[in-house]
Design a protein around this motif. Structure first.
Motif, PDB file in Angstrom:
ATOM      1  N   UNK A  75      -4.247  56.779 -12.423  1.00 18.38           N
ATOM      2  CA  UNK A  75      -3.345  55.693 -12.822  1.00 18.38           C
ATOM      3  C   UNK A  75      -1.983  56.252 -13.228  1.00 18.38           C
ATOM      4  N   UNK A  76      -1.995  57.331 -13.996  1.00 17.53           N
ATOM      5  CA  UNK A  76      -0.725  57.942 -14.407  1.00 17.53           C
ATOM      6  C   UNK A  76       0.057  58.456 -13.200  1.00 17.53           C
ATOM      7  N   UNK A  77      -0.650  59.009 -12.227  1.00 17.58           N
ATOM      8  CA  UNK A  77      -0.003  59.464 -10.990  1.00 17.58           C
ATOM      9  C   UNK A  77       0.619  58.290 -10.240  1.00 17.58           C
ATOM     10  N   UNK A  78      -0.111  57.196 -10.133  1.00 18.92           N
ATOM     11  CA  UNK A  78       0.394  56.032  -9.390  1.00 18.92           C
ATOM     12  C   UNK A  78       1.599  55.406 -10.096  1.00 18.92           C
ATOM     13  N   UNK A  79       1.592  55.432 -11.405  1.00 18.34           N
ATOM     14  CA  UNK A  79       2.739  54.909 -12.141  1.00 18.34           C
ATOM     15  C   UNK A  79       4.007  55.680 -11.786  1.00 18.34           C
ATOM     16  N   UNK A  80       3.892  56.986 -11.685  1.00 19.16           N
ATOM     17  CA  UNK A  80       5.043  57.807 -11.332  1.00 19.16           C
ATOM     18  C   UNK A  80       5.435  57.623  -9.867  1.00 19.16           C
ATOM     19  N   UNK A  81       4.454  57.618  -8.997  1.00 21.57           N
ATOM     20  CA  UNK A  81       4.742  57.515  -7.556  1.00 21.57           C
ATOM     21  C   UNK A  81       5.428  56.199  -7.218  1.00 21.57           C
ATOM     22  N   UNK A  82       4.925  55.105  -7.815  1.00 25.88           N
ATOM     23  CA  UNK A  82       5.464  53.776  -7.481  1.00 25.88           C
ATOM     24  C   UNK A  82       6.521  53.303  -8.478  1.00 25.88           C
ATOM     25  N   UNK A  83       6.781  54.128  -9.502  1.00 31.34           N
ATOM     26  CA  UNK A  83       7.774  53.775 -10.523  1.00 31.34           C
ATOM     27  C   UNK A  83       7.412  52.451 -11.209  1.00 31.34           C
ATOM     28  N   UNK A  84       6.202  52.381 -11.713  1.00 28.24           N
ATOM     29  CA  UNK A  84       5.700  51.189 -12.388  1.00 28.24           C
ATOM     30  C   UNK A  84       5.307  51.515 -13.829  1.00 28.24           C
ATOM     31  N   UNK A  85       5.485  50.545 -14.703  1.00 22.96           N
ATOM     32  CA  UNK A  85       5.071  50.729 -16.092  1.00 22.96           C
ATOM     33  C   UNK A  85       3.559  50.599 -16.236  1.00 22.96           C
ATOM     34  N   UNK A  86       2.949  49.739 -15.409  1.00 19.87           N
ATOM     35  CA  UNK A  86       1.515  49.504 -15.493  1.00 19.87           C
ATOM     36  C   UNK A  86       0.950  49.284 -14.092  1.00 19.87           C
ATOM     37  N   UNK A  87      -0.370  49.497 -13.977  1.00 23.57           N
ATOM     38  CA  UNK A  87      -1.082  49.338 -12.710  1.00 23.57           C
ATOM     39  C   UNK A  87      -2.187  48.305 -12.903  1.00 23.57           C
ATOM     40  N   UNK A  88      -2.353  47.416 -11.927  1.00 23.50           N
ATOM     41  CA  UNK A  88      -3.460  46.467 -11.956  1.00 23.50           C
ATOM     42  C   UNK A  88      -4.739  47.143 -11.493  1.00 23.50           C
ATOM     43  N   UNK A  89      -5.852  46.782 -12.117  1.00 20.10           N
ATOM     44  CA  UNK A  89      -7.142  47.414 -11.832  1.00 20.10           C
ATOM     45  C   UNK A  89      -8.094  46.386 -11.218  1.00 20.10           C
ATOM     46  N   UNK A  90      -8.679  46.744 -10.068  1.00 17.27           N
ATOM     47  CA  UNK A  90      -9.776  45.960  -9.498  1.00 17.27           C
ATOM     48  C   UNK A  90     -11.024  46.833  -9.532  1.00 17.27           C
ATOM     49  N   UNK A  91     -12.073  46.365 -10.193  1.00 20.07           N
ATOM     50  CA  UNK A  91     -13.323  47.112 -10.244  1.00 20.07           C
ATOM     51  C   UNK A  91     -14.427  46.344  -9.558  1.00 20.07           C
ATOM     52  N   UNK A  92     -15.102  46.984  -8.598  1.00 21.11           N
ATOM     53  CA  UNK A  92     -16.221  46.331  -7.906  1.00 21.11           C
ATOM     54  C   UNK A  92     -17.529  47.022  -8.253  1.00 21.11           C
ATOM     55  N   UNK A  93     -18.512  46.242  -8.740  1.00 21.28           N
ATOM     56  CA  UNK A  93     -19.854  46.737  -9.035  1.00 21.28           C
ATOM     57  C   UNK A  93     -19.757  47.905 -10.030  1.00 21.28           C
ATOM     58  N   UNK A  94     -20.239  49.100  -9.670  1.00 17.77           N
ATOM     59  CA  UNK A  94     -20.074  50.246 -10.576  1.00 17.77           C
ATOM     60  C   UNK A  94     -18.616  50.426 -10.954  1.00 17.77           C
TER      61      UNK A  94
END
Length: 365
Positions: free
Chosen positions: A107-126
């Protein structure tokens, strides 16, 4: 498994156009696989956490994410001990805490790559186990949490599902299946998850699949794998052995209960549930959802869908995700998502913390 009434033909993936990006990044000392389906730089980013444990779902992405009205960027990743990440780290032995640490770094990597303050999370099953804990523990990084095939309690799920299986077999009158059920004996058993438990769970899942009470490996799934542009022969091994590679995670999962983790969320929470899901029984998830508090929450019950909600009724799943992005990110009212594949479905917003319910495919109940 429910029939996938809206699924696109798996054989018609456009070979001339590559709409995705693949990469390996180093997370906690291991190379981990990420699959990006970009939309626009200014659009929000969602991270899809697969189930299992140990069952990569990146093979679904080319079907789910290639549609014209998608209003978000989305990233799939293979967890330690799953999919292409396993192929790069065959000696890795996952446990829940390690997977939680991996998720935080991704998540921290994606925040930097996409220049976002927060990331939305989708969790399926496990993945909903990891996703729910992340949303509760790291609201500073979480744009919203979306639960699909939501796990509340593994043992309660298994007990409820097994009782429904027994009822279905009794009603069927099939003596051979009755004998199989008697041979299985007590399920789920108390105690540690071991190979005996693993084999017994496999026998239960096979019967549940036969009676449409759990996901099953059918020709649609095989075709999806064969025609996925990022899958090859090497990817078969982790797909077949993922659960065995995650025995420690399974041992920890048997004592998991989300109610012990909390009911107060500091981020918007949305559940997108197949109304016929009996692998993670929908009534258990909806009961917990009614108890939680969150800045915003909404419950979507997807018609004609089971545990693989996103494939069983793809159009209505997409509609729900578009709506959630508009509400959680773009701050537009929950009203409609225009799609060439779907009608426009109104949604009744939650009042006084109660669980608003939306049944896609029919009018609001």
């Amino acid at each position: 498994m429910q029939s996938r009434k809206n699924a696109r033909p798996y054989t018609k993936h456009p070979k001339t156009e590559k709409n995705y990006k693949e990469e390996y990044i180093t997370i906690n000392g291991t190379k981990q696989y990420l699959l990006h389906y970009p939309f626009k730089k200014e659009a929000p980013v969602l991270l899809f956490i697969h189930g299992g444990p140990g069952q990569s779902e990146t093979m679904m992405a080319y079907i789910l994410e290639e549609y014209k009205t998608r209003n978000y960027n989305i990233v799939y990743y293979d967890q330690r001990g799953a999919g292409k990440t396993f192929l790069k780290n065959k000696k890795a032995k996952p446990d829940t805490e390690l997977l939680k640490q991996d998720l935080l770094e991704i998540v921290q990597y994606l925040k930097k790559r996409y220049k976002k303050e927060k990331i939305g999370i989708i969790g399926h099953s496990w993945g909903s186990v990891l996703g729910s804990m992340f949303a509760l523990e790291h609201p500073e990084h979480t744009l919203c949490y979306i639960g699909c095939g939501q796990v509340i309690s593994f043992m309660e799920n298994e007990r409820t599902g097994f009782e429904k299986l027994k009822s279905a077999i009794e009603e069927s009158g099939k003596e051979r299946d009755k004998r199989k059920l008697m041979k299985i004996g007590e399920y789920p058993e108390a105690g540690a998850f071991d190979m005996k438990y693993f084999r017994k769970m496999g026998q239960v899942r096979k019967l549940q699949g036969k009676y449409h009470l759990a996901m099953d490996m059918d020709m649609d799934m095989i075709k999806m794998f064969l025609h996925c542009p990022v899958m090859g022969a090497a990817d078969i091994l982790p797909f077949l052995t993922g659960l065995l590679l995650n025995m420690q995670v399974m041992r920890e999962l048997t004592s998991y209960d989300l109610r012990d983790k909390g009911r107060q969320y500091q981020v918007p929470v949305y559940y997108v549930l197949g109304e016929n899901d009996q692998q993670t029984p929908v009534e258990i998830a909806t009961s917990y959802f009614g108890e939680i508090t969150a800045p915003e929450k909404n419950l979507y019950l997807i018609k004609n869908a089971g545990h693989l909600t996103m494939l069983d009724n793809m159009d209505d799943y997409r509609t729900a995700i578009c709506e959630i992005v508009k509400a959680a990110v773009l701050k537009q009212p929950l009203f409609h998502c225009i799609s060439p594949y779907s009608q426009i479905y109104p949604i009744r917003p939650a009042k006084d913390g109660a669980a608003a319910r939306m049944s896609l495919g029919t009018s609001i109940k």
